[in-house]
Write a protein that holds these residues in place. Sequence first.
Motif, short mmCIF file in Angstrom:
data_model
loop_
_atom_site.label_atom_id
_atom_site.label_comp_id
_atom_site.label_asym_id
_atom_site.label_seq_id
_atom_site.Cartn_x
_atom_site.Cartn_y
_atom_site.Cartn_z
N ARG A 164 0.83 -1.21 0.00
CA ARG A 164 0.00 0.00 0.00
C ARG A 164 0.86 1.26 0.00
O ARG A 164 0.58 2.22 -0.71
N VAL A 165 1.93 1.23 0.79
CA VAL A 165 2.81 2.40 0.85
C VAL A 165 3.53 2.60 -0.49
O VAL A 165 3.69 3.73 -0.98
N SER A 166 3.93 1.51 -1.11
CA SER A 166 4.68 1.60 -2.36
C SER A 166 3.84 2.18 -3.48
O SER A 166 4.34 2.95 -4.32
N PHE A 167 2.56 1.82 -3.53
CA PHE A 167 1.70 2.28 -4.61
C PHE A 167 0.81 3.45 -4.19
O PHE A 167 -0.05 3.86 -4.97
N GLY A 168 1.02 3.97 -2.99
CA GLY A 168 0.23 5.09 -2.51
C GLY A 168 0.70 6.42 -3.09
O GLY A 168 1.69 6.51 -3.82
N ALA A 169 -0.03 7.46 -2.74
CA ALA A 169 0.27 8.79 -3.27
C ALA A 169 1.31 9.54 -2.43
O ALA A 169 1.71 10.64 -2.79
N GLY A 170 1.76 8.94 -1.32
CA GLY A 170 2.67 9.64 -0.42
C GLY A 170 3.99 10.04 -1.08
O GLY A 170 4.47 11.17 -0.93
N SER A 171 4.57 9.10 -1.84
CA SER A 171 5.86 9.39 -2.49
C SER A 171 5.72 10.51 -3.51
O SER A 171 6.58 11.41 -3.58
N ARG A 172 4.65 10.49 -4.29
CA ARG A 172 4.45 11.55 -5.29
C ARG A 172 4.26 12.90 -4.61
O ARG A 172 4.82 13.92 -5.05
N ILE A 173 3.48 12.91 -3.54
CA ILE A 173 3.25 14.18 -2.83
C ILE A 173 4.55 14.71 -2.22
O ILE A 173 4.86 15.90 -2.29
N ALA A 174 5.33 13.81 -1.61
CA ALA A 174 6.60 14.23 -1.03
C ALA A 174 7.57 14.73 -2.10
O ALA A 174 8.32 15.70 -1.88
N ASP A 175 7.53 14.08 -3.27
CA ASP A 175 8.38 14.55 -4.37
C ASP A 175 7.98 15.96 -4.82
O ASP A 175 8.84 16.80 -5.14
#
Length: 256
Positions: free
Chosen positions: A174-185
Amino acid sequence: MSATAPIPETPRAATATFESVRRTLNTLVRSRLLRRILTGFALVAAILSVGLAVTYARFTQFNAEFRDLLEHDVALVDDTEQLERILAEIRSNKRGYIIAGDEEFLQRYHGAFVAARPLVQKVRRRTLSRPFERALLERFVSALDQYASVSQPEIELRRRASRGEVPLTAVIERVSFGAGSRIADDGETSLHALHDAGFHSLEQRRREVLEVSLNSRRLAVVSMVLALLVALGYGVVVARGIGGGLPALRPPLDTM
């Protein structure tokens, strides 16, 4: 008691000589020579006064711009770099908690958010008169808030995994495919742009301050050289005037 001896009278020739010398000196004083001396002195004083006044104004401007450079431009770049480090700390500690489930990672994660709040307020104050930099900061703040909102359910899911309620692989997926990484980027991109804008402004202001300093020094040197040239020129004029008046003193002095 004998009578006091009479004081001998001054010879008429000596009296005439002194009177002639006195008249010649008075003529020199009343001539253009004195006016030239006073004019030269006034001109040199005026040049030095103007140069000093302008140099002082430039020096005051230099101090004000240098203080503003330190208080705003340098501080803005430094604060932006701290926000970049805080964002990296938030992401790494969340990742560490998701993988290891150690509460120490979670404490550092929340502590980084706490440290970011006063720093964001400082940058807001520094970008009051800079709409472009202010917009970049607000984009970062929005991304940071979204990242916190997206991360909270993922953290709760990891806690359930620690209790054995869900498999860890489900949390990582879930973390890998979540939106968190894109938002942090996106937040990191905004910070990089803010840092670049602040650094560009810092370099531009640094060049302006350096130019003010160089102009002040040039003005001081030019004023001193100009005053020296005027003083030397009037010195030559005065010397010629005095030299021209000396022949008039020779005949009466030769008779003494």
